[in-house]
Scaffold this motif. Structure first.
Motif, short mmCIF file in Angstrom:
data_model
loop_
_atom_site.label_atom_id
_atom_site.label_comp_id
_atom_site.label_asym_id
_atom_site.label_seq_id
_atom_site.Cartn_x
_atom_site.Cartn_y
_atom_site.Cartn_z
N LYS A 38 0.99 -1.26 -0.02
CA LYS A 38 0.04 0.09 -0.01
C LYS A 38 0.99 1.38 0.05
N TYR A 39 1.89 1.33 0.88
CA TYR A 39 2.83 2.08 0.90
C TYR A 39 3.35 2.59 -0.29
N ILE A 40 3.76 1.66 -1.20
CA ILE A 40 4.49 2.00 -2.49
C ILE A 40 3.59 2.52 -3.53
N GLU A 41 2.30 1.91 -3.31
CA GLU A 41 1.20 2.56 -4.28
C GLU A 41 0.89 4.11 -3.90
N GLU A 42 1.14 4.42 -2.86
CA GLU A 42 0.95 5.67 -2.25
C GLU A 42 2.16 6.59 -2.38
N ASN A 43 3.44 5.91 -2.35
CA ASN A 43 4.57 6.70 -2.37
C ASN A 43 5.59 6.04 -3.28
N PRO A 44 4.89 6.24 -4.73
CA PRO A 44 5.65 5.63 -5.89
C PRO A 44 7.23 5.91 -5.96
N HIS A 45 7.66 7.12 -5.39
CA HIS A 45 8.98 7.70 -5.49
C HIS A 45 9.82 7.38 -4.47
N ALA A 46 9.46 6.69 -3.37
CA ALA A 46 10.18 6.17 -2.32
C ALA A 46 11.14 5.40 -2.62
N ASP A 47 12.39 5.17 -2.13
CA ASP A 47 13.29 4.09 -2.52
C ASP A 47 13.37 3.17 -1.39
N ILE A 48 14.00 2.27 -1.51
CA ILE A 48 13.95 0.86 -0.49
C ILE A 48 14.16 1.22 0.95
N LYS A 49 15.22 2.06 1.07
CA LYS A 49 15.70 2.46 2.45
C LYS A 49 14.58 3.07 3.05
N GLN A 50 13.79 4.01 2.50
CA GLN A 50 12.63 4.69 2.92
C GLN A 50 11.64 3.93 3.37
N ILE A 51 11.23 3.08 2.28
CA ILE A 51 10.18 2.07 2.34
C ILE A 51 10.43 1.36 3.62
N ALA A 52 11.67 0.85 3.84
CA ALA A 52 11.93 -0.12 5.24
C ALA A 52 11.52 0.80 6.46
N GLU A 53 12.37 1.85 6.38
CA GLU A 53 12.15 2.78 7.56
C GLU A 53 10.82 3.05 7.98
N ASP A 54 9.90 3.51 7.08
CA ASP A 54 8.56 3.79 7.20
C ASP A 54 7.52 2.73 7.72
N ASN A 55 8.07 1.43 7.23
CA ASN A 55 7.32 0.35 7.42
C ASN A 55 7.77 -0.54 8.59
N GLY A 56 8.81 -0.32 9.00
CA GLY A 56 9.54 -0.94 10.15
C GLY A 56 9.82 -2.60 9.57
N VAL A 57 10.00 -2.69 8.29
CA VAL A 57 10.63 -3.83 7.74
C VAL A 57 12.20 -3.59 7.37
#
Ligand SMILES: [Zn+2]
Ligand SMILES: [Zn+2]
Length: 136
Positions: A38-57
């Motif tokens: 869902k996060y990627i759909e909403e933030n298509p320009h986030a990089d992997i590091k940011q996705i990881a940080e924001d989602n706790g994975v």
């Protein structure tokens, strides 16, 4: 019974196949995955590091989902995935469609063998009768 240690929380559990993680972790991981998706759909320009940080994975987890082709990125994504074979930019998985096609073909060829050494000769007796000329 096949008792293993969960690779996520380290607890012993009855391993039945697939990923080496216990049931509660499997559920938690699935929730993580849905969040990330869902996060990627909403933030298509986030990089992997940011996705990881924001989602706790972990970034490793995200990469695994990518390899499993569960996560798909849009064209403008900073996550530049490359085909492991030819280096073409791809949006998910490990290989581009072309390389995947080639590999699938190779696989089919491997399975198609072995062919019988002596191939049945086509029956030729009908050659003459089968020859037809266009009526003009
Ligand atoms: Zn666990
Ligand atoms: Zn490729």
């Amino acid at each position: 019974m096949n008792i293993r240690n969960c690779s996520r929380c380290g607890k012993m559990f009855n391993y039945i196949g697939g990923q080496m993680i216990c049931e509660p972790c499997k559920k938690a991981l699935e929730e993580d995955f849905q969040n990330v998706k869902k996060y990627i759909e909403e933030n298509p320009h986030a990089d992997i590091k940011q996705i990881a940080e924001d989602n706790g994975v972990t970034t490793k987890q995200i990469q695994q989902w990518i390899r499993e082709e569960r996560l798909m990125f849009s064209e403008g994504s900073p996550i530049a995935l490359q085909c492991e074979k030819c280096g073409e930019p791809i949006l998910t998985g490990r290989f581009c469609a072309k390389c995947k096609g080639t590999m699938a073909n190779n696989l089919t060829n491997t399975f198609a063998k072995p062919q019988p050494a002596v191939q049945q000769q086509p029956v030729k007796k009908e050659t003459k009768a089968g020859m037809r000329f266009l009526d003009t």
